[in-house]
Design a protein around this motif. Structure first.
Motif, PDB file in Angstrom:
ATOM      1  N   ASP A  13       0.808  -1.226   0.000  1.00 51.31           N
ATOM      2  CA  ASP A  13       0.000   0.000   0.000  1.00 51.31           C
ATOM      3  C   ASP A  13       0.836   1.269   0.000  1.00 51.31           C
ATOM      4  O   ASP A  13       0.430   2.305   0.527  1.00 51.31           O
ATOM      5  CB  ASP A  13      -0.963   0.024   1.212  1.00 51.31           C
ATOM      6  N   GLY A  40      -4.595  -4.204  -3.804  1.00 52.64           N
ATOM      7  CA  GLY A  40      -5.578  -3.153  -4.081  1.00 52.64           C
ATOM      8  C   GLY A  40      -4.792  -1.918  -4.460  1.00 52.64           C
ATOM      9  O   GLY A  40      -4.141  -1.316  -3.608  1.00 52.64           O
ATOM     10  N   HIS A  41      -4.770  -1.588  -5.748  1.00 52.22           N
ATOM     11  CA  HIS A  41      -3.957  -0.469  -6.237  1.00 52.22           C
ATOM     12  C   HIS A  41      -4.882   0.671  -6.653  1.00 52.22           C
ATOM     13  O   HIS A  41      -5.702   0.519  -7.555  1.00 52.22           O
ATOM     14  CB  HIS A  41      -3.089  -0.933  -7.422  1.00 52.22           C
ATOM     15  N   ALA A 297      -7.402  -0.915   0.822  1.00 52.69           N
ATOM     16  CA  ALA A 297      -8.118  -0.760  -0.453  1.00 52.69           C
ATOM     17  C   ALA A 297      -8.811  -2.061  -0.853  1.00 52.69           C
ATOM     18  O   ALA A 297      -9.731  -2.060  -1.670  1.00 52.69           O
ATOM     19  CB  ALA A 297      -7.139  -0.326  -1.550  1.00 52.69           C
ATOM     20  N   ARG A 303      -5.387   0.408   8.646  1.00 48.17           N
ATOM     21  CA  ARG A 303      -3.967   0.053   8.574  1.00 48.17           C
ATOM     22  C   ARG A 303      -3.265   0.522   9.839  1.00 48.17           C
ATOM     23  O   ARG A 303      -3.587   1.588  10.372  1.00 48.17           O
ATOM     24  CB  ARG A 303      -3.320   0.726   7.355  1.00 48.17           C
TER      25      ARG A 303
END
Ligand code: GDP
Ligand code: IMO
Ligand code: MG
Length: 430
Positions: A13, A40-41, A297, A303
């Protein structure tokens, strides 16, 4: 021609998607080499915010070929949803997306196994994204996995049933309850959808591109500290997230690797379980999470946040052979009087070290910090490196001195436009 690489240097991330999307217009090909829908970009431009999981982040550039390499584990169900979601943005990726026949398939039972294994670990769980990543790579190395190219063969159903039966016997051992009927129906529907795409030998495709002097950008998923060999084992993912993964995950020879862009946040985050020496379980950590919108994401989980960790970054730079750095989310530090940087670890016996220990989980290390002046200014509208506040330029210089690699990109916001090149430095393999 050589292939350049973008990869994360922390625990994922870092903002890889943003930089791949930004740089994609300068490359003919963007290729994912490992991981799967655990990634998850996030990409942001023209009032669009998009999160990609398996599709390479060059997909919004119409002239770029996008490749899902053999090192990837592909979930057809998530793939179908992802492609359908792209239609809203008038992206029809049937012509510029190529998928390796050698990529491993994530079956519905792989996802169930992921959940069963995590449940059985109790307090020692990895904090997996539950996308079936571990069990699929496990079957790959056990040489029983199914590959994308298998779906067009006559005996696919037979192979599938064999593997499914094996999985069910394990699930039963774990006393794990499940309902496969719906999951299987959507899986087979998604396989029919997948068949419409270009399922090819991407190893040949990529090497033909290299021979034709096309420029290639390999897109990493996760981060170096989640690498199966070099990460904070066992709290890692199941693939080589580091530069070596480009060779095995795309079929690119080591001598054909060019620039390696290391992406890192100006601070540090981790999602899931596992050691995190500079984690801040206090209001500073809360502030980083709030100002940085630090929520996963892929899973939406909060996080964990902390200060930048130089011993860990130096290690990742060494393993990957990083040639230039991009520092992301610098604007998240806009409201700090002072910034802390972990330069060393103090070991149990009192000595200082800037080496990452063999086992971060059991080694008693205490981070040692250097305090730097914050810039305490909004930098989100700045577009020129030289217009950045002096304290931030000092921060960059300090990090460069420690890391011995130039920081050529400074990211000051999530948008594609909020990307600053230092003195217009940008090295691309030509
Ligand atoms: P990836 O997995 O490495 O592609 O990163 P993620 O997309 O999972 O997480 C990065 C998050 O930070 C996303 O929400 C991005 O939109 C956002 N982001 C990227 N660069 C910046 C930046 O410079 N500043 C801020 N504030 N957000 C950023
Ligand atoms: P991107 O590409 C951050 C973490 C999970 C868990 C561990 C193992 O968006 O940076 P897995 O599902 O792979 O078995 O989970 O790895 N993880 C990530 N953390 N970013 C990611 O991807 C991640 N992919 C996996 O949270 O701790
Ligand atoms: Mg991510």
């Amino acid at each position: 021609m050589k292939s350049d690489v973008i990869l994360g240097l922390q625990w994922g991330d870092e903002g890889k998607g943003k930089i791949v999307d930004y740089l994609a217009e300068k490359y003919d090909v963007v290729a994912r080499f490992q991981g799967g829908p655990n990634a998850g970009h996030t990409l942001e431009f023209d009032h669009i915010k998009h999160v990609l999981h398996q599709v390479p982040s060059g997909i919004f550039r119409s002239s770029t070929k996008n490749i899902v390499g053999n090192g990837v584990v592909l979930d057809p169900v998530i793939f179908k949803k992802e492609i359908e979601a792209l239609k809203e943005f008038k992206i029809e990726p049937f012509y510029n997306l190529f998928i390796s026949k050698r990529a491993q398939l994530i079956l519905p039972t792989h996802r169930l196994l992921d959940a069963a294994y995590e449940k059985s670990k109790g307090d020692e769980k990895i904090g997996s994204t539950l996308r079936g990543i571990g069990p699929t790579y496990q079957d790959k190395t056990a040489r029983v996995g199914l590959r994308v190219g298998d779906i067009i063969s006559d005996n696919f159903k037979k192979k599938y049933e064999k593997l499914k039966t094996k999985h069910i016997s394990i699930l039963d051992l774990h006393d794990f309850e499940y309902d496969l009927i719906k999951l299987e129906a959507e899986f087979f529907e998604a396989l029919d959808y997948l068949k419409k795409f270009k399922l090819v030998d991407t190893d040949y495709l990529i090497n033909q591109s290299l021979a034709a002097h096309e420029t290639i950008l390999a897109e990493g998923a996760q981060g170096s500290l989640l690498d199966i060999d070099f990460g904070s084992y066992p709290f890692v993912t199941s693939s080589n997230t580091t530069c070596a993964g480009v060779c095995s995950g795309l079929g690119i020879a080591p001598s054909k690797i060019g620039q390696v862009y290391g992406i890192f946040k100006a601070y540090c985050t981790r999602v899931g379980e596992g050691p995190f020496p500079t984690e801040l379980n206090n209001e500073v950590g809360e502030k980083l999470r709030r100002d940085g919108h630090e929520f996963g994401a892929t899973t939406g989980r909060p996080r964990r946040c902390g200060w930048i960790d130089l011993p860990a970054l130096k290690y990742a730079i060494m393993i990957n052979g990083v040639t230039q750095l991009s520092m992301m989310k610098v604007d998240v530090l806009d409201k700090f009087e002072e910034i802390q940087v972990c330069t060393h670890y103090r070991l149990k016996n009192g000595t200082l070290s800037d080496l990452l220990p063999f086992d971060l989980c059991t080694e008693h290390i205490n981070p040692v910090y250097k305090t730097l002046k914050g810039w305490n200014t909004d930098i989100t509208e700045i577009t020129e490196y030289n217009a950045l506040p002096e304290a931030l330029i000092e921060y960059v210089k300090f990090l460069e001195g420690e890391l011995k690699v130039p920081i050529n990109i400074v990211s000051v916001g999530p948008n594609r436009k909020q990307t600053i090149f230092k003195n217009n430095h940008f090295h691309k393999s030509v």
